[in-house]
Design a protein around this motif. Structure first.
Motif, PDB file in Angstrom:
ATOM      1  N   SER A 147       0.822  -1.215   0.000  1.00 39.57           N
ATOM      2  CA  SER A 147       0.000   0.000   0.000  1.00 39.57           C
ATOM      3  C   SER A 147       0.851   1.258   0.000  1.00 39.57           C
ATOM      4  O   SER A 147       0.485   2.257  -0.607  1.00 39.57           O
ATOM      5  CB  SER A 147      -0.900   0.005   1.233  1.00 39.57           C
ATOM      6  N   LEU A 148       1.985   1.210   0.694  1.00 35.34           N
ATOM      7  CA  LEU A 148       2.862   2.375   0.783  1.00 35.34           C
ATOM      8  C   LEU A 148       3.887   2.452  -0.337  1.00 35.34           C
ATOM      9  O   LEU A 148       4.743   3.334  -0.329  1.00 35.34           O
ATOM     10  CB  LEU A 148       3.589   2.376   2.127  1.00 35.34           C
ATOM     11  N   SER A 149       3.818   1.561  -1.300  1.00 29.16           N
ATOM     12  CA  SER A 149       4.818   1.576  -2.370  1.00 29.16           C
ATOM     13  C   SER A 149       4.714   2.820  -3.246  1.00 29.16           C
ATOM     14  O   SER A 149       5.646   3.140  -3.973  1.00 29.16           O
ATOM     15  CB  SER A 149       4.690   0.314  -3.227  1.00 29.16           C
ATOM     16  N   PHE A 150       3.617   3.542  -3.159  1.00 32.62           N
ATOM     17  CA  PHE A 150       3.477   4.786  -3.911  1.00 32.62           C
ATOM     18  C   PHE A 150       4.089   5.984  -3.183  1.00 32.62           C
ATOM     19  O   PHE A 150       4.154   7.070  -3.760  1.00 32.62           O
ATOM     20  CB  PHE A 150       2.000   5.073  -4.210  1.00 32.62           C
ATOM     21  N   SER A 151       4.499   5.815  -1.951  1.00 32.79           N
ATOM     22  CA  SER A 151       5.052   6.943  -1.181  1.00 32.79           C
ATOM     23  C   SER A 151       6.265   7.586  -1.842  1.00 32.79           C
ATOM     24  O   SER A 151       6.320   8.816  -1.926  1.00 32.79           O
ATOM     25  CB  SER A 151       5.408   6.497   0.235  1.00 32.79           C
ATOM     26  N   PRO A 152       7.260   6.835  -2.313  1.00 36.57           N
ATOM     27  CA  PRO A 152       8.378   7.503  -2.989  1.00 36.57           C
ATOM     28  C   PRO A 152       7.951   8.274  -4.235  1.00 36.57           C
ATOM     29  O   PRO A 152       8.478   9.358  -4.504  1.00 36.57           O
ATOM     30  CB  PRO A 152       9.324   6.345  -3.356  1.00 36.57           C
ATOM     31  N   LEU A 153       6.979   7.735  -4.961  1.00 39.26           N
ATOM     32  CA  LEU A 153       6.486   8.449  -6.145  1.00 39.26           C
ATOM     33  C   LEU A 153       5.793   9.747  -5.752  1.00 39.26           C
ATOM     34  O   LEU A 153       5.965  10.783  -6.410  1.00 39.26           O
ATOM     35  CB  LEU A 153       5.518   7.562  -6.923  1.00 39.26           C
ATOM     36  N   LEU A 154       5.026   9.708  -4.690  1.00 37.89           N
ATOM     37  CA  LEU A 154       4.362  10.922  -4.222  1.00 37.89           C
ATOM     38  C   LEU A 154       5.366  11.951  -3.721  1.00 37.89           C
ATOM     39  O   LEU A 154       5.186  13.151  -3.926  1.00 37.89           O
ATOM     40  CB  LEU A 154       3.356  10.581  -3.123  1.00 37.89           C
TER      41      LEU A 154
END
Length: 130
Positions: free
Chosen positions: A116-123
């Motif tokens: 679920s948090l794998s988008f954090s670096p992209l954000l």
């Protein structure tokens, strides 16, 4: 590079197991490569603490703390959430590999949270780019 090399050896010589959400986990008979991999990851996580602390504790010329922008506060929140879950996942996998036990509920919870948090670096990159 040492962590990547250790992970490659674990993947090469290890046995593949399918975990929660279709994530593959590799297990070796020996503990050395697992421990090298996990210790390198823990060193990386601990190295992030003074970096984040330095950014927050930065002072202006007058000696007062520098106010943080909303963007930077969002970045810090995403960073702490992401690396907090990854740190927990590394600790659980290290304990499983060290003691040859399985904590399936904790492992699956952290794997689901990391997906679920794998988008954090992209954000974070998106916030910095704006």
């Amino acid at each position: 590079f040492l962590e990547s090399f250790a992970a490659a050896l674990v993947g090469w010589f290890g046995v593949q197991e399918k975990a929660y959400y279709g994530v593959y986990i590799f297990r070796c008979e020996g503990r050395v490569m697992h421990m090298v991999q996990h210790c390198c990851a823990l060193v990386t996580y601990y190295a992030l603490i003074p970096i984040a602390d330095g950014a927050v504790a930065m002072k202006a010329v007058s000696g007062k703390p520098v106010p943080l922008s909303q963007t930077f506060e969002c970045l810090l929140t995403l960073i702490w959430a992401y690396f907090g879950v990854m740190f927990g996942q590394t600790c659980v996998f290290a304990l499983e590999d060290l003691f040859k036990r399985s904590w399936v509920i904790i492992q699956d919870t952290l794997v689901a949270a990391s997906i679920s948090l794998s988008f954090s670096p992209l954000l974070c990159v998106l916030f910095v780019g704006i």
